[in-house]
Design a protein around this motif. Structure first.
Motif, PDB file in Angstrom:
ATOM      1  N   UNK A 147       0.947  -1.246   0.086  1.00 17.34           N
ATOM      2  CA  UNK A 147      -0.148   0.104  -0.115  1.00 17.34           C
ATOM      3  C   UNK A 147       0.798   1.210  -0.089  1.00 17.34           C
ATOM      4  N   UNK A 148       0.525   2.287  -0.602  1.00 17.96           N
ATOM      5  CA  UNK A 148       1.356   3.473  -0.417  1.00 17.96           C
ATOM      6  C   UNK A 148       0.730   4.610   0.109  1.00 17.96           C
ATOM      7  N   UNK A 149       1.505   5.195   1.254  1.00 13.56           N
ATOM      8  CA  UNK A 149       1.113   6.122   2.024  1.00 13.56           C
ATOM      9  C   UNK A 149       2.094   7.350   1.857  1.00 13.56           C
ATOM     10  N   UNK A 150       1.547   8.366   2.333  1.00 19.05           N
ATOM     11  CA  UNK A 150       2.494   9.569   2.072  1.00 19.05           C
ATOM     12  C   UNK A 150       3.647   9.157   3.228  1.00 19.05           C
ATOM     13  N   UNK A 151       4.778   9.584   2.966  1.00 20.41           N
ATOM     14  CA  UNK A 151       5.861   9.331   3.899  1.00 20.41           C
ATOM     15  C   UNK A 151       5.568  10.329   4.970  1.00 20.41           C
ATOM     16  N   UNK A 152       5.729   9.679   6.192  1.00 19.24           N
ATOM     17  CA  UNK A 152       5.065  10.406   7.390  1.00 19.24           C
ATOM     18  C   UNK A 152       6.162  11.547   7.759  1.00 19.24           C
ATOM     19  N   UNK A 153       7.218  11.360   7.205  1.00 15.20           N
ATOM     20  CA  UNK A 153       8.294  12.665   7.941  1.00 15.20           C
ATOM     21  C   UNK A 153       8.638  13.430   6.525  1.00 15.20           C
ATOM     22  N   UNK A 154       8.775  12.834   5.583  1.00 12.68           N
ATOM     23  CA  UNK A 154       9.105  13.549   4.141  1.00 12.68           C
ATOM     24  C   UNK A 154       8.050  14.435   3.608  1.00 12.68           C
ATOM     25  N   UNK A 155       6.831  13.830   3.490  1.00 12.71           N
ATOM     26  CA  UNK A 155       5.707  14.500   2.977  1.00 12.71           C
ATOM     27  C   UNK A 155       5.814  14.869   1.623  1.00 12.71           C
ATOM     28  N   UNK A 156       5.626  16.201   1.434  1.00  9.23           N
ATOM     29  CA  UNK A 156       5.665  16.939   0.080  1.00  9.23           C
ATOM     30  C   UNK A 156       6.375  18.115   0.282  1.00  9.23           C
ATOM     31  N   UNK A 157       7.308  18.240  -0.876  1.00 12.55           N
ATOM     32  CA  UNK A 157       8.060  19.441  -1.100  1.00 12.55           C
ATOM     33  C   UNK A 157       7.908  20.252  -2.214  1.00 12.55           C
ATOM     34  N   UNK A 158       8.268  21.498  -2.197  1.00 11.87           N
ATOM     35  CA  UNK A 158       8.247  22.459  -3.513  1.00 11.87           C
ATOM     36  C   UNK A 158       9.660  22.588  -4.021  1.00 11.87           C
ATOM     37  N   UNK A 159       9.825  22.385  -5.166  1.00 14.00           N
ATOM     38  CA  UNK A 159      11.187  22.401  -5.958  1.00 14.00           C
ATOM     39  C   UNK A 159      11.004  23.717  -7.117  1.00 14.00           C
ATOM     40  N   UNK A 160      11.963  23.810  -7.608  1.00 15.13           N
ATOM     41  CA  UNK A 160      12.030  25.000  -8.688  1.00 15.13           C
ATOM     42  C   UNK A 160      11.395  24.122  -9.804  1.00 15.13           C
ATOM     43  N   UNK A 161      11.252  22.784  -9.918  1.00 13.84           N
ATOM     44  CA  UNK A 161      10.754  22.152 -11.066  1.00 13.84           C
ATOM     45  C   UNK A 161       9.399  21.798 -10.558  1.00 13.84           C
TER      46      UNK A 161
END
Length: 205
Positions: A147-161
């Motif tokens: 099952x895929x879950x959002x990584x509990x510590x990394x989550x989501x990031x914004x990059x220049x791309x």
């Protein structure tokens, strides 16, 4: 003379920066995948970071790690995600298990070529042990689904791309896959996270 410039690695640097937030100056065990993303591979590589009682694997290459010249992509970088996996270190060795590197590459290649857009709640029935046993050096296990879950510590990031979500593999057995099909992945993940907030995969003895 030419106006061409070397591609940047701003996307790669953004992932490194987020991992550094968790692991400081730790030098991860990194595996590069041949022939590399620039020559057609889905993934460029994968790093494994030593956590307290497990290894944390993070891929590079499903998002745009080298430059921002990919056209309109609805604000996402590349596929919009990278994959992670937390695997319990039962042996307590100085090197991470090698089989997660192979499984992450294999499933990333499958998703990109299908093409399948992976997201939180996606169910993957592997059809055999998630370790790749007996075709890898991973141990036998009754965990045959992911099952895929959002990584509990990394989550989501914004990059220049663009945006990058870190999707974590959560290995489960056939019973949990059946429950996820019946009641939805969220219900199963909610139960699992109560037992282990980091959703670490435990295989072997």
């Amino acid at each position: 003379m030419t106006d061409e410039t070397e591609p940047t690695a701003a996307g790669w640097d953004a992932i490194d920066s987020e991992c550094k937030r968790l692991y400081g100056e730790q030098v991860p065990r990194h595996v590069g995948y041949a022939p590399g993303r620039a020559f057609g591979s889905v993934l460029q590589g994968c790093s494994a970071f030593r956590a307290q009682d497990h290894w944390h694997y993070v891929t590079y290459g499903l998002s745009n790690i080298f430059d921002d010249d990919e056209g309109e992509n609805d604000g996402f970088s590349g596929w919009g995600y990278e994959l992670t996996w937390r695997v319990r270190d039962l042996a307590g060795g100085e090197e991470p298990p090698s089989w997660p590197f192979a499984i992450l590459q294999r499933l990333a290649k499958w998703a990109a070529e299908a093409p399948v857009l992976l997201e939180e709640g996606t169910r993957l029935h592997i059809g055999g042990p998630v370790t790749g046993f007996p075709h890898t050096d991973g141990p036998d296990t009754d965990l045959t689904g992911i099952l895929l879950a959002n990584d509990p510590l990394l989550g989501e990031i914004s990059t220049v791309n663009g945006r990058v979500t870190f999707l974590q593999f959560v290995a489960v057995d056939a019973g949990d896959i059946a429950l996820a099909k019946e009641n939805g992945s969220a219900a199963v993940l909610e139960r699992l996270v109560q037992d282990d907030p980091l959703l670490v995969t435990v295989v072997g003895q």
